[in-house]
Design an enzyme around this catalytic site. Structure first.
Site, PDB file in Angstrom:
ATOM      1  N   GLU A 268       0.816  -1.114  -0.098  1.00 46.99           N
ATOM      2  CA  GLU A 268       0.007  -0.012  -0.160  1.00 46.99           C
ATOM      3  C   GLU A 268       0.956   1.333   0.013  1.00 46.99           C
ATOM      4  OE1 GLU A 268      -2.816   0.754   3.176  1.00 46.99           O
ATOM      5  OE2 GLU A 268      -4.072   2.371   1.783  1.00 46.99           O
TER       6      GLU A 268
ATOM      7  N   LYS B 136      -4.450  21.923  -8.095  1.00 45.13           N
ATOM      8  CA  LYS B 136      -4.039  23.015  -8.906  1.00 45.13           C
ATOM      9  C   LYS B 136      -3.206  22.299 -10.122  1.00 45.13           C
ATOM     10  CE  LYS B 136      -3.867  26.543  -5.481  1.00 45.13           C
ATOM     11  NZ  LYS B 136      -3.130  26.982  -4.208  1.00 45.13           N
TER      12      LYS B 136
ATOM     13  N   ASP C 261      -3.341  11.869  -2.228  1.00 42.16           N
ATOM     14  CA  ASP C 261      -3.848  13.408  -2.162  1.00 42.16           C
ATOM     15  C   ASP C 261      -4.029  13.857  -3.556  1.00 42.16           C
ATOM     16  OD1 ASP C 261      -2.736  13.851   0.634  1.00 42.16           O
ATOM     17  OD2 ASP C 261      -1.155  12.993   0.025  1.00 42.16           O
TER      18      ASP C 261
ATOM     19  N   ASP D 176       9.070   7.422   0.812  1.00 36.54           N
ATOM     20  CA  ASP D 176       8.272   7.678  -0.631  1.00 36.54           C
ATOM     21  C   ASP D 176       8.046   6.272  -1.179  1.00 36.54           C
ATOM     22  OD1 ASP D 176       7.560   7.963  -3.240  1.00 36.54           O
ATOM     23  OD2 ASP D 176       8.683   9.982  -3.223  1.00 36.54           O
TER      24      ASP D 176
HETATM   25  C1  LIG Z   1      -5.221  11.449   1.550  1.00 36.08           C
HETATM   26  S1  LIG Z   1      -4.177  10.343   2.897  1.00 36.08           S
HETATM   27  C2  LIG Z   1      -5.295   8.862   2.421  1.00 36.08           C
HETATM   28  C3  LIG Z   1      -4.817   8.073   3.480  1.00 36.08           C
HETATM   29  C4  LIG Z   1      -5.344   6.435   3.388  1.00 36.08           C
HETATM   30  N1  LIG Z   1      -4.977   5.867   2.123  1.00 36.08           N
HETATM   31  C5  LIG Z   1      -6.818   6.404   3.514  1.00 36.08           C
HETATM   32  O1  LIG Z   1      -7.545   6.297   2.712  1.00 36.08           O
HETATM   33  O2  LIG Z   1      -7.290   6.463   4.975  1.00 36.08           O
HETATM   34  C6  LIG Z   1      -3.076  10.277   1.793  1.00 36.08           C
HETATM   35  C7  LIG Z   1      -1.589   9.858   2.309  1.00 36.08           C
HETATM   36  O3  LIG Z   1      -0.509   9.466   1.428  1.00 36.08           O
HETATM   37  C8  LIG Z   1       0.649   9.857   2.146  1.00 36.08           C
HETATM   38  N2  LIG Z   1       1.694   9.706   0.833  1.00 36.08           N
HETATM   39  C9  LIG Z   1       1.314  10.613  -0.237  1.00 36.08           C
HETATM   40  N3  LIG Z   1       2.319  10.491  -0.876  1.00 36.08           N
HETATM   41  C10 LIG Z   1       3.018   9.442  -0.536  1.00 36.08           C
HETATM   42  C11 LIG Z   1       4.101   8.531  -0.792  1.00 36.08           C
HETATM   43  N4  LIG Z   1       4.695   8.871  -2.336  1.00 36.08           N
HETATM   44  N5  LIG Z   1       4.495   7.496  -0.310  1.00 36.08           N
HETATM   45  C12 LIG Z   1       4.209   7.374   0.923  1.00 36.08           C
HETATM   46  N6  LIG Z   1       2.965   7.993   1.558  1.00 36.08           N
HETATM   47  C13 LIG Z   1       2.446   9.060   0.781  1.00 36.08           C
HETATM   48  C14 LIG Z   1       0.316  11.190   2.916  1.00 36.08           C
HETATM   49  O4  LIG Z   1       1.087  11.449   3.901  1.00 36.08           O
HETATM   50  C15 LIG Z   1      -1.275  10.722   3.455  1.00 36.08           C
HETATM   51  O5  LIG Z   1      -1.020  10.209   4.605  1.00 36.08           O
END
Ligand SMILES: C[S@@+](CC[C@H](N)C(=O)[O-])C[C@H]1O[C@@H](n2cnc3c(N)ncnc32)[C@H](O)[C@@H]1O
Length: 258
Positions: free
Chosen positions: A84, A163, A159, A136
């Site tokens: 994930e 924009k 996320d 990442d």
């Molecule tokens: C909007 S939240 C959704 C969390 C989870 N998937 C849920 O549905 O509850 C997006 C998460 O992805 C993490 N994130 C974004 N880009 C990432 C990356 N390239 N590697 C690891 N984590 C990442 C952010 O820190 C954030 O916690």
């Protein structure tokens, strides 16, 4: 140790004044990472055995080229690996891993307090088939597995980066698609969900034409039915309450039986 200092929301945590840090385009902003006492407690208790340290480059979230970890040794057994990316507080991860005790789940998340909350849920639910990498996930998927070693990938409610000038930060892009094709086993599935229509359309545009990937539901409009394995999380609930449609997508890597 987790980062515990307060920082500007848009400043990369590794950017100390005067430090020359190459800024990569990444799909996240690391906010101030102060943990509350219960997160701190969970971190101290569980991170030594559940968080997998990896070698990083200039920033603490960028993954360095390194030998592929021995996942069988890390999990203490051989089992198919599910990944994930962006597991957040583990709201999908914990119940989904619990429901599939036959797989080993490697979750990538960059925000340490969310990881600590996940650790606490894993312990509460007695789930032992999850390990977390604080880095990442796009880079991790590329560098921390052998080609074809991953059987399934989940990216839920990534996320949205609305924009236009931020679209380059979107997790789902051509590079990740190429990584998925290389790192997932033939026939492996990539499950995605988002509550943002413009990001859902973007995912379709990028992934429907990605070499080596096939939209499982191409013959029926391209959108997957809601994946019932996926629990209702706060992101989905918020989207629904705001009147947005939830889009699920499923892609399969060419070459398998499915
Ligand atoms: C909007 S939240 C959704 C969390 C989870 N998937 C849920 O549905 O509850 C997006 C998460 O992805 C993490 N994130 C974004 N880009 C990432 C990356 N390239 N590697 C690891 N984590 C990442 C952010 O820190 C954030 O916690």
């Amino acid at each position: 140790m987790p980062h515990t200092d307060q920082r500007d929301e848009n400043q990369h945590p590794d950017q100390q004044p005067g430090a020359r840090v190459h800024r990569e385009v990444v799909s996240f902003v690391r906010r101030s990472a102060r943990m509350n006492p219960s997160q701190q407690k969970a971190w101290e208790r569980w991170s030594p055995t559940r968080v997998v340290p990896v070698e990083t480059r200039e920033t603490s979230t960028s993954v360095a080229p390194q030998p592929v970890p021995d996942w069988d040794a890390i999990f203490g057994r051989h089992a198919p690996i599910v990944v994930e990316i962006g597991s957040g507080q583990g709201d999908s991860l914990v119940p989904m891993a619990k429901a599939r005790p036959e797989v080993n789940v490697v979750a990538f998340e960059v925000f340490e307090p969310s990881v600590a909350s996940t650790l606490s849920k894993l312990a509460r639910e007695d789930v032992d088939n999850v390990r977390i990498v604080i880095a990442d996930g796009a880079q991790g998927l590329d560098l921390l597995f052998e080609p074809g070693q991953v059987v399934e990938l989940w990216t839920f409610f990534a996320d949205p980066w609305h924009k236009a000038r931020h679209h380059k930060r979107r997790l789902v892009n051509d590079d990740l698609a190429a990584t998925v094709v290389r790192q997932l086993a033939p026939g492996g599935h990539w499950h995605l969900a988002t509550d943002w229509a413009d990001y859902a359309d973007w995912m379709r545009e990028v992934l429907d034409q990605a070499p080596g990937l096939r939209n499982v539901h191409a013959g029926s409009g391209g959108w997957a039915p809601r994946w019932d394995a996926r629990p209702l999380t706060k992101y989905e609930r918020r989207g629904i309450e705001a009147g947005r449609d939830i889009h699920d997508l499923t892609y399969v890597v060419d070459g398998g039986d499915t």
